[in-house]
Design an enzyme around this catalytic site. Sequence first.
Site, PDB file in Angstrom:
ATOM      1  N   LYS A 183     -14.735 -12.431 -32.031  1.00  0.00           N
ATOM      2  CA  LYS A 183     -13.877 -13.427 -32.680  1.00  0.00           C
ATOM      3  C   LYS A 183     -14.802 -14.611 -32.986  1.00  0.00           C
ATOM      4  O   LYS A 183     -15.051 -15.466 -32.144  1.00  0.00           O
ATOM      5  CB  LYS A 183     -12.727 -13.809 -31.740  1.00  0.00           C
ATOM      6  CG  LYS A 183     -12.076 -15.157 -31.979  1.00  0.00           C
ATOM      7  CD  LYS A 183     -11.474 -15.325 -33.360  1.00  0.00           C
ATOM      8  CE  LYS A 183     -11.105 -16.784 -33.569  1.00  0.00           C
ATOM      9  NZ  LYS A 183     -12.221 -17.559 -34.186  1.00  0.00           N
TER      10      LYS A 183
ATOM     11  N   GLY B 249     -18.316 -21.419 -26.048  1.00  0.00           N
ATOM     12  CA  GLY B 249     -17.785 -22.528 -26.838  1.00  0.00           C
ATOM     13  C   GLY B 249     -17.638 -23.768 -25.986  1.00  0.00           C
ATOM     14  O   GLY B 249     -18.328 -23.940 -24.977  1.00  0.00           O
TER      15      GLY B 249
ATOM     16  N   GLY C  67     -12.591 -23.340 -23.805  1.00  0.00           N
ATOM     17  CA  GLY C  67     -12.898 -22.311 -22.807  1.00  0.00           C
ATOM     18  C   GLY C  67     -11.855 -22.296 -21.699  1.00  0.00           C
ATOM     19  O   GLY C  67     -11.395 -21.237 -21.260  1.00  0.00           O
TER      20      GLY C  67
ATOM     21  N   GLU D  45     -19.168 -19.284 -21.103  1.00  0.00           N
ATOM     22  CA  GLU D  45     -20.432 -19.986 -21.367  1.00  0.00           C
ATOM     23  C   GLU D  45     -20.078 -21.217 -22.158  1.00  0.00           C
ATOM     24  O   GLU D  45     -19.717 -21.116 -23.328  1.00  0.00           O
ATOM     25  CB  GLU D  45     -21.348 -19.140 -22.233  1.00  0.00           C
ATOM     26  CG  GLU D  45     -22.176 -18.119 -21.490  1.00  0.00           C
ATOM     27  CD  GLU D  45     -23.114 -17.435 -22.453  1.00  0.00           C
ATOM     28  OE1 GLU D  45     -23.061 -16.197 -22.493  1.00  0.00           O
ATOM     29  OE2 GLU D  45     -23.845 -18.120 -23.177  1.00  0.00           O
TER      30      GLU D  45
ATOM     31  N   CYS E  54     -26.374 -25.396 -27.016  1.00  0.00           N
ATOM     32  CA  CYS E  54     -25.775 -25.648 -25.706  1.00  0.00           C
ATOM     33  C   CYS E  54     -26.816 -26.108 -24.700  1.00  0.00           C
ATOM     34  O   CYS E  54     -26.506 -26.870 -23.794  1.00  0.00           O
ATOM     35  CB  CYS E  54     -25.061 -24.398 -25.218  1.00  0.00           C
ATOM     36  SG  CYS E  54     -26.094 -22.940 -25.262  1.00  0.00           S
TER      37      CYS E  54
ATOM     38  N   GLU F 233     -21.346 -34.570 -23.952  1.00  0.00           N
ATOM     39  CA  GLU F 233     -22.133 -33.669 -24.801  1.00  0.00           C
ATOM     40  C   GLU F 233     -21.967 -34.110 -26.253  1.00  0.00           C
ATOM     41  O   GLU F 233     -20.851 -34.218 -26.751  1.00  0.00           O
ATOM     42  CB  GLU F 233     -21.652 -32.224 -24.645  1.00  0.00           C
ATOM     43  CG  GLU F 233     -22.509 -31.252 -25.454  1.00  0.00           C
ATOM     44  CD  GLU F 233     -21.998 -29.810 -25.424  1.00  0.00           C
ATOM     45  OE1 GLU F 233     -20.772 -29.615 -25.528  1.00  0.00           O
ATOM     46  OE2 GLU F 233     -22.821 -28.888 -25.315  1.00  0.00           O
TER      47      GLU F 233
HETATM   48  P1  NAD Z   1     -14.870 -24.235 -29.723  1.00  0.00           P
HETATM   49  O1  NAD Z   1     -14.569 -24.259 -28.298  1.00  0.00           O
HETATM   50  O2  NAD Z   1     -14.213 -25.179 -30.621  1.00  0.00           O
HETATM   51  O3  NAD Z   1     -14.591 -22.789 -30.354  1.00  0.00           O
HETATM   52  C1  NAD Z   1     -15.175 -21.624 -29.820  1.00  0.00           C
HETATM   53  C2  NAD Z   1     -14.405 -20.415 -30.307  1.00  0.00           C
HETATM   54  O4  NAD Z   1     -13.103 -20.431 -29.731  1.00  0.00           O
HETATM   55  C3  NAD Z   1     -14.189 -20.340 -31.816  1.00  0.00           C
HETATM   56  O5  NAD Z   1     -14.379 -19.002 -32.242  1.00  0.00           O
HETATM   57  C4  NAD Z   1     -12.725 -20.725 -31.960  1.00  0.00           C
HETATM   58  O6  NAD Z   1     -12.114 -20.204 -33.116  1.00  0.00           O
HETATM   59  C5  NAD Z   1     -12.150 -20.091 -30.715  1.00  0.00           C
HETATM   60  N1  NAD Z   1     -10.838 -20.579 -30.304  1.00  0.00           N
HETATM   61  C6  NAD Z   1     -10.315 -21.813 -30.471  1.00  0.00           C
HETATM   62  N2  NAD Z   1      -9.073 -21.873 -29.929  1.00  0.00           N
HETATM   63  C7  NAD Z   1      -8.816 -20.654 -29.398  1.00  0.00           C
HETATM   64  C8  NAD Z   1      -7.714 -20.083 -28.707  1.00  0.00           C
HETATM   65  N3  NAD Z   1      -6.635 -20.795 -28.428  1.00  0.00           N
HETATM   66  N4  NAD Z   1      -7.792 -18.810 -28.310  1.00  0.00           N
HETATM   67  C9  NAD Z   1      -8.902 -18.077 -28.568  1.00  0.00           C
HETATM   68  N5  NAD Z   1      -9.972 -18.553 -29.233  1.00  0.00           N
HETATM   69  C10 NAD Z   1      -9.935 -19.835 -29.636  1.00  0.00           C
HETATM   70  O7  NAD Z   1     -16.462 -24.382 -29.745  1.00  0.00           O
HETATM   71  P2  NAD Z   1     -17.377 -24.681 -30.997  1.00  0.00           P
HETATM   72  O8  NAD Z   1     -17.056 -26.074 -31.431  1.00  0.00           O
HETATM   73  O9  NAD Z   1     -17.275 -23.547 -31.962  1.00  0.00           O
HETATM   74  O10 NAD Z   1     -18.821 -24.644 -30.346  1.00  0.00           O
HETATM   75  C11 NAD Z   1     -19.438 -25.764 -29.776  1.00  0.00           C
HETATM   76  C12 NAD Z   1     -19.403 -25.698 -28.263  1.00  0.00           C
HETATM   77  O11 NAD Z   1     -19.912 -24.450 -27.823  1.00  0.00           O
HETATM   78  C13 NAD Z   1     -20.277 -26.735 -27.594  1.00  0.00           C
HETATM   79  O12 NAD Z   1     -19.598 -27.329 -26.505  1.00  0.00           O
HETATM   80  C14 NAD Z   1     -21.456 -25.935 -27.069  1.00  0.00           C
HETATM   81  O13 NAD Z   1     -22.144 -26.500 -26.000  1.00  0.00           O
HETATM   82  C15 NAD Z   1     -20.813 -24.641 -26.748  1.00  0.00           C
HETATM   83  N6  NAD Z   1     -21.803 -23.545 -26.734  1.00  0.00           N
HETATM   84  C16 NAD Z   1     -22.153 -23.003 -25.529  1.00  0.00           C
HETATM   85  C17 NAD Z   1     -23.113 -22.014 -25.469  1.00  0.00           C
HETATM   86  C18 NAD Z   1     -23.528 -21.414 -24.154  1.00  0.00           C
HETATM   87  O14 NAD Z   1     -24.122 -20.365 -24.168  1.00  0.00           O
HETATM   88  N7  NAD Z   1     -23.237 -22.012 -23.023  1.00  0.00           N
HETATM   89  C19 NAD Z   1     -23.693 -21.549 -26.641  1.00  0.00           C
HETATM   90  C20 NAD Z   1     -23.311 -22.109 -27.838  1.00  0.00           C
HETATM   91  C21 NAD Z   1     -22.345 -23.113 -27.867  1.00  0.00           C
END
Ligand code: NAD
Length: 515
Positions: free
Chosen positions: A194, A247, A252, A269, A303, A407
């Site tokens: 997804k 995310g 999360g 993550e 991240c 962050e």
């Molecule tokens: P986000 O949390 O906004 O979205 C992540 C994913 O979740 C997207 O695909 C989104 O469509 C989905 N999503 C949103 N609402 C949902 C729901 N209710 N049910 C299921 N899925 C849903 O994150 P982002 O803005 O896309 O990414 C940035 C964040 O990701 C930053 O905080 C970053 O640090 C983190 N990140 C972490 C890592 C790691 O490995 N630790 C790697 C990359 C990014």
Amino acid sequence: MSITTAPTSSSAATAGTVLDAAFPSGLGAFIDGRVATGSGESITLTAAATGEAFASYADPGAEGADAILASSTAGAAVWGALNGFERAAILRNVSRAVERHAEELAILESATTGKPIRDARAEAAKVAEMFGYYSGWADKLTGQTIPVPGNWHTYTERVPWGVVVAITPWNAPLFTAGWNSAAPLAAGNAVIIKPSEFTPASSVRLAQIAHEAGLPAGVFNVAAGLGQTVGAALTTDPRVGKISFIGSVPTGRRVAVAAAGAGIPALLELGGKSANIVFADADLERAAEGAISAIFSGAGQSCVAGSRLLVQRSVHAEFVEMVAAKAALLRVGDPLSADTEVGPIITAQQFSIVTDLITAGMDDGGRRLTGATLPASLTGSALSGGHWVMPTLLDGVTPANRLETTEVFGPVVGADAFDTEAEAIARANNTSFGLAGAVWTSDVSRAHHVAREVKAGTFWINAYKTIHVAVPFGGFGDSGHGRSSGPGVLDEYTQAKAIWVPTRAAGSPFPSLSY
Ligand code: NAD
């Protein structure tokens, strides 16, 4: 796809051309070996480098999630019935196919996300490596023979969960699609990626390439669409065995709570606020290069970004000047140009978050040493509408500053001075996150001590940002739990099944236990 060398402009027209070449019948979810254009809400894709819309596609919605799950459930049955040698052979083919299509995938990723082409190329190569690495494990998943009291032969087998849903973010869509699919596939699960609604294209193309390379239909589906519709539907359906989420912290947690309500385990993550600690005895030139790449590669949308720079007081002024001078020389611009080192912020929403946080950091006492103005190459060109943030260093970011713990997820580093080793460790740990960090020093004992004391899932000594699929990766605290790489992750994507066989007829097969 016909485009195999990087076009020279990253205008919205170019992003649209690249996307059309990849998906001549339109972009959509990837279900059962086909791109399925949905009929739900229209989602507009915007070119980060220009701010212009270049395409739209339809959200599959909850109805689409149902169709994807039906396909994946059937796919899991087919894939799980193959033996490990058969799965290994197909995953090796997938790895080679990704290698062959690496340039095409890199161009698609760069054009549709604004990621610099040099980074997109490196990430496409890494995805081929991920499938190669886990193909090697697919035929080596073993259980154990376990000695127990009495006359028993007792052993375990590893059983896949069935359908694994991998929810991924927008900052590294292709990389995270590979990172969170190769291992569960090797373990015998079907995978549904997804992707972020903002950056679905490379995940869909990856699934298509994997299918053409031999993955049966339904084994690798992509739910391109909105988080709150198709994403949410995938987190609570009983046909899902396990979820991996990459995310932000709030999303999360929302996903983990929804999944727990449905009895589905979730690996998380999440974000980070990692400290890069520089002692006076370090090789300052190397440390400055490391500090630059720690925060400014990927425009800080990483991240593990080294977003806090802690420098021992005796070299602090000299060192932050060195980093600021190097930051000012970074080539910021057209993502599709081979020279570009730093691209735009991928989404308009994130652009506002980053610029607001720079203001907050200065309001709280941070002094901006670099990054205040956009160069004419950005303001006076087709790129003037893009989401540009110049590499920014704020010095004097004390513990009271909002940049100490928030962050940013952009090219912004907050620097401060420290006096003692104990103070540096305490500052590094002054965060609810625990994803990564680094120390720069020539004192080997200090290096290991600091590495042990800083709360982080990954820690570098005189280096930054190297990760590899063979090495466990994940966080402590608000950065999540579970590990998403290395051999250990195969245990996350399987469950142990214990099998008991009495070895002597005289032994009782019915011990009196009421567990
Ligand atoms: P986000 O949390 O906004 O979205 C992540 C994913 O979740 C997207 O695909 C989104 O469509 C989905 N999503 C949103 N609402 C949902 C729901 N209710 N049910 C299921 N899925 C849903 O994150 P982002 O803005 O896309 O990414 C940035 C964040 O990701 C930053 O905080 C970053 O640090 C983190 N990140 C972490 C890592 C790691 O490995 N630790 C790697 C990359 C990014």
